[in-house]
Write an enzyme that holds these catalytic residues in place. Sequence first.
Site, PDB file in Angstrom:
ATOM      1  N   HIS A 145       0.819  -1.226   0.000  1.00 27.09           N
ATOM      2  CA  HIS A 145       0.000   0.000   0.000  1.00 27.09           C
ATOM      3  C   HIS A 145       0.850   1.273   0.000  1.00 27.09           C
ATOM      4  O   HIS A 145       0.323   2.379  -0.040  1.00 27.09           O
ATOM      5  CB  HIS A 145      -0.990  -0.001   1.174  1.00 27.09           C
ATOM      6  CG  HIS A 145      -0.395  -0.420   2.483  1.00 27.09           C
ATOM      7  ND1 HIS A 145       0.257   0.458   3.315  1.00 27.09           N
ATOM      8  CD2 HIS A 145      -0.332  -1.631   3.088  1.00 27.09           C
ATOM      9  CE1 HIS A 145       0.682  -0.207   4.381  1.00 27.09           C
ATOM     10  NE2 HIS A 145       0.347  -1.472   4.269  1.00 27.09           N
TER      11      HIS A 145
ATOM     12  N   HIS B  33       7.698   7.042   4.073  1.00 25.76           N
ATOM     13  CA  HIS B  33       6.930   6.438   2.990  1.00 25.76           C
ATOM     14  C   HIS B  33       6.162   7.521   2.259  1.00 25.76           C
ATOM     15  O   HIS B  33       6.177   8.686   2.680  1.00 25.76           O
ATOM     16  CB  HIS B  33       5.963   5.372   3.548  1.00 25.76           C
ATOM     17  CG  HIS B  33       4.942   5.960   4.448  1.00 25.76           C
ATOM     18  ND1 HIS B  33       5.148   6.120   5.815  1.00 25.76           N
ATOM     19  CD2 HIS B  33       3.739   6.513   4.195  1.00 25.76           C
ATOM     20  CE1 HIS B  33       4.099   6.712   6.345  1.00 25.76           C
ATOM     21  NE2 HIS B  33       3.228   6.972   5.383  1.00 25.76           N
TER      22      HIS B  33
ATOM     23  N   HIS C 159       2.587   8.756  -0.334  1.00 26.04           N
ATOM     24  CA  HIS C 159       1.227   8.598  -0.857  1.00 26.04           C
ATOM     25  C   HIS C 159       1.178   9.409  -2.143  1.00 26.04           C
ATOM     26  O   HIS C 159       1.765  10.508  -2.191  1.00 26.04           O
ATOM     27  CB  HIS C 159       0.186   9.139   0.132  1.00 26.04           C
ATOM     28  CG  HIS C 159       0.270   8.522   1.500  1.00 26.04           C
ATOM     29  ND1 HIS C 159      -0.548   7.483   1.910  1.00 26.04           N
ATOM     30  CD2 HIS C 159       1.099   8.794   2.557  1.00 26.04           C
ATOM     31  CE1 HIS C 159      -0.238   7.152   3.162  1.00 26.04           C
ATOM     32  NE2 HIS C 159       0.772   7.930   3.571  1.00 26.04           N
TER      33      HIS C 159
ATOM     34  N   GLU D 132      -2.498  13.411   0.998  1.00 24.24           N
ATOM     35  CA  GLU D 132      -3.511  13.066   2.015  1.00 24.24           C
ATOM     36  C   GLU D 132      -4.053  14.345   2.636  1.00 24.24           C
ATOM     37  O   GLU D 132      -5.267  14.584   2.639  1.00 24.24           O
ATOM     38  CB  GLU D 132      -2.875  12.166   3.085  1.00 24.24           C
ATOM     39  CG  GLU D 132      -2.378  10.837   2.498  1.00 24.24           C
ATOM     40  CD  GLU D 132      -2.562   9.681   3.428  1.00 24.24           C
ATOM     41  OE1 GLU D 132      -1.827   9.599   4.433  1.00 24.24           O
ATOM     42  OE2 GLU D 132      -3.455   8.866   3.184  1.00 24.24           O
TER      43      GLU D 132
ATOM     44  N   HIS E 244       5.801  11.120   4.201  1.00 25.89           N
ATOM     45  CA  HIS E 244       5.661  11.075   5.661  1.00 25.89           C
ATOM     46  C   HIS E 244       6.912  10.501   6.318  1.00 25.89           C
ATOM     47  O   HIS E 244       7.326   9.385   6.002  1.00 25.89           O
ATOM     48  CB  HIS E 244       4.456  10.194   6.038  1.00 25.89           C
ATOM     49  CG  HIS E 244       3.146  10.813   5.675  1.00 25.89           C
ATOM     50  ND1 HIS E 244       1.994  10.080   5.451  1.00 25.89           N
ATOM     51  CD2 HIS E 244       2.788  12.111   5.485  1.00 25.89           C
ATOM     52  CE1 HIS E 244       0.988  10.890   5.165  1.00 25.89           C
ATOM     53  NE2 HIS E 244       1.451  12.135   5.173  1.00 25.89           N
TER      54      HIS E 244
ATOM     55  N   THR F 175      -3.078   7.414   9.070  1.00 27.25           N
ATOM     56  CA  THR F 175      -4.035   7.575   7.961  1.00 27.25           C
ATOM     57  C   THR F 175      -4.369   6.242   7.289  1.00 27.25           C
ATOM     58  O   THR F 175      -5.089   6.218   6.290  1.00 27.25           O
ATOM     59  CB  THR F 175      -3.485   8.534   6.888  1.00 27.25           C
ATOM     60  OG1 THR F 175      -2.317   7.923   6.301  1.00 27.25           O
ATOM     61  CG2 THR F 175      -3.140   9.887   7.470  1.00 27.25           C
ATOM     62  N   THR F 176      -3.814   5.153   7.838  1.00 31.41           N
ATOM     63  CA  THR F 176      -4.171   3.812   7.362  1.00 31.41           C
ATOM     64  C   THR F 176      -4.504   2.966   8.586  1.00 31.41           C
ATOM     65  O   THR F 176      -4.065   3.287   9.700  1.00 31.41           O
ATOM     66  CB  THR F 176      -2.998   3.131   6.617  1.00 31.41           C
ATOM     67  OG1 THR F 176      -1.928   2.908   7.545  1.00 31.41           O
ATOM     68  CG2 THR F 176      -2.500   3.973   5.463  1.00 31.41           C
TER      69      THR F 176
HETATM   70  N1  LIG Z   1       0.366   7.347   6.835  1.00 30.24           N
HETATM   71  S1  LIG Z   1       0.854   7.509   8.372  1.00 30.24           S
HETATM   72  O1  LIG Z   1      -0.250   8.030   9.171  1.00 30.24           O
HETATM   73  O2  LIG Z   1       2.086   8.266   8.411  1.00 30.24           O
HETATM   74  C1  LIG Z   1       1.224   5.915   9.019  1.00 30.24           C
HETATM   75  C2  LIG Z   1       2.444   5.705   9.669  1.00 30.24           C
HETATM   76  C3  LIG Z   1       2.746   4.439  10.174  1.00 30.24           C
HETATM   77  C4  LIG Z   1       1.824   3.390  10.040  1.00 30.24           C
HETATM   78  C5  LIG Z   1       2.168   2.027  10.587  1.00 30.24           C
HETATM   79  O3  LIG Z   1       3.239   1.845  11.131  1.00 30.24           O
HETATM   80  N2  LIG Z   1       1.284   1.018  10.437  1.00 30.24           N
HETATM   81  C6  LIG Z   1       1.638  -0.356  10.834  1.00 30.24           C
HETATM   82  C7  LIG Z   1       1.661  -0.619  12.289  1.00 30.24           C
HETATM   83  C8  LIG Z   1       2.595  -1.509  12.770  1.00 30.24           C
HETATM   84  C9  LIG Z   1       2.632  -1.806  14.111  1.00 30.24           C
HETATM   85  C10 LIG Z   1       1.754  -1.243  14.998  1.00 30.24           C
HETATM   86  C11 LIG Z   1       0.837  -0.360  14.547  1.00 30.24           C
HETATM   87  C12 LIG Z   1       0.831  -0.044  13.189  1.00 30.24           C
HETATM   88  F1  LIG Z   1       0.002   0.872  12.763  1.00 30.24           F
HETATM   89  C13 LIG Z   1       0.611   3.616   9.397  1.00 30.24           C
HETATM   90  C14 LIG Z   1       0.309   4.887   8.879  1.00 30.24           C
HETATM   91 ZN   LIG Z   2       1.554   8.077   5.423  1.00 31.96          ZN
END
Ligand SMILES: NS(=O)(=O)c1ccc(C(=O)NCc2ccccc2F)cc1
Ligand SMILES: [Zn+2]
Length: 258
Positions: free
Chosen positions: A63, A92, A94, A104, A117, A200-201
Amino acid sequence: MAPWGYEKDNGPAHWHKDCPIANGKNQSPIDLINGEVKYDSGLKPLTAKYVPFSDAKFLNNGHSVQFQPSAGNGSELTGGPLAVKYNFEQFHFHWGNNDTEGSEHRVDGKMYPAELHFVHWNSTNPSFKDAVGSGGPNGLAVLGFFLKVGAENAALKPITDLIPKVKDAGTSVTVPSNFDMQAILPATLTDYYTYDGSLTTPPLAECVKWIVFKQPLEVSAAQMEAFRSVINRDGKPMGGNYRPPCPLHDRAVKTSFK
Ligand SMILES: NS(=O)(=O)c1ccc(C(=O)NCc2ccccc2F)cc1
Ligand SMILES: [Zn+2]
């Protein structure tokens, strides 16, 4: 439910089924409306100290495409709205399938073609995952940079040159150890919006101090095109991997600039 994504059958409108916090009051991204933000003279500049990583991968996780060190190395973020030191975790992107969409966050409803980000976690926690689950908006600090098409971005070139090698979901490459992450950042980290929000995910945890810079970074049309060749888990172009803006509810957006 199919694993979450950005398609019709698994996109943002579906995420609340697995993650009810999707309809929470501190969700991200948001539309940054300049007429509704408030200047805060107490906001200091941010300081990012990024040390070159000896062992980091650039990967396609289905993603996004993401720079992920194997371990922390003292790279950290302090200052601005932050009360303590935050450790760098990953960065990463978007992006959209054309230059009219992809970011976003939006500014007065305007979308940029992409958003970068830089994710950091509150160093008073034992790990990134603990910081995500720590409760409250100070678990993570994410720096958001809009990308717009213009001059080639030499600092990001080592990364955009790797994109064709991670075209398919689940692939990764090692990043050369001389990659200088610090060079991506503007010399001074001033002029930003900041507010309390979420990932945001999924899991959409409401644990993020968002810091979104007013000044976009430039990348060349070729660098922007590289993102658009990335494929997701369904074999479709990954472009469009952005969540639409969420309601602000009872939150204030502060700015470090007038
Ligand atoms: N687009 S963002 O808001 O910058 C964003 C940054 C990090 C994650 C992430 O680490 N997800 C996996 C994850 C792994 C372990 C624990 C919790 C998690 F969300 C998701 C979104
Ligand atoms: Zn992000």
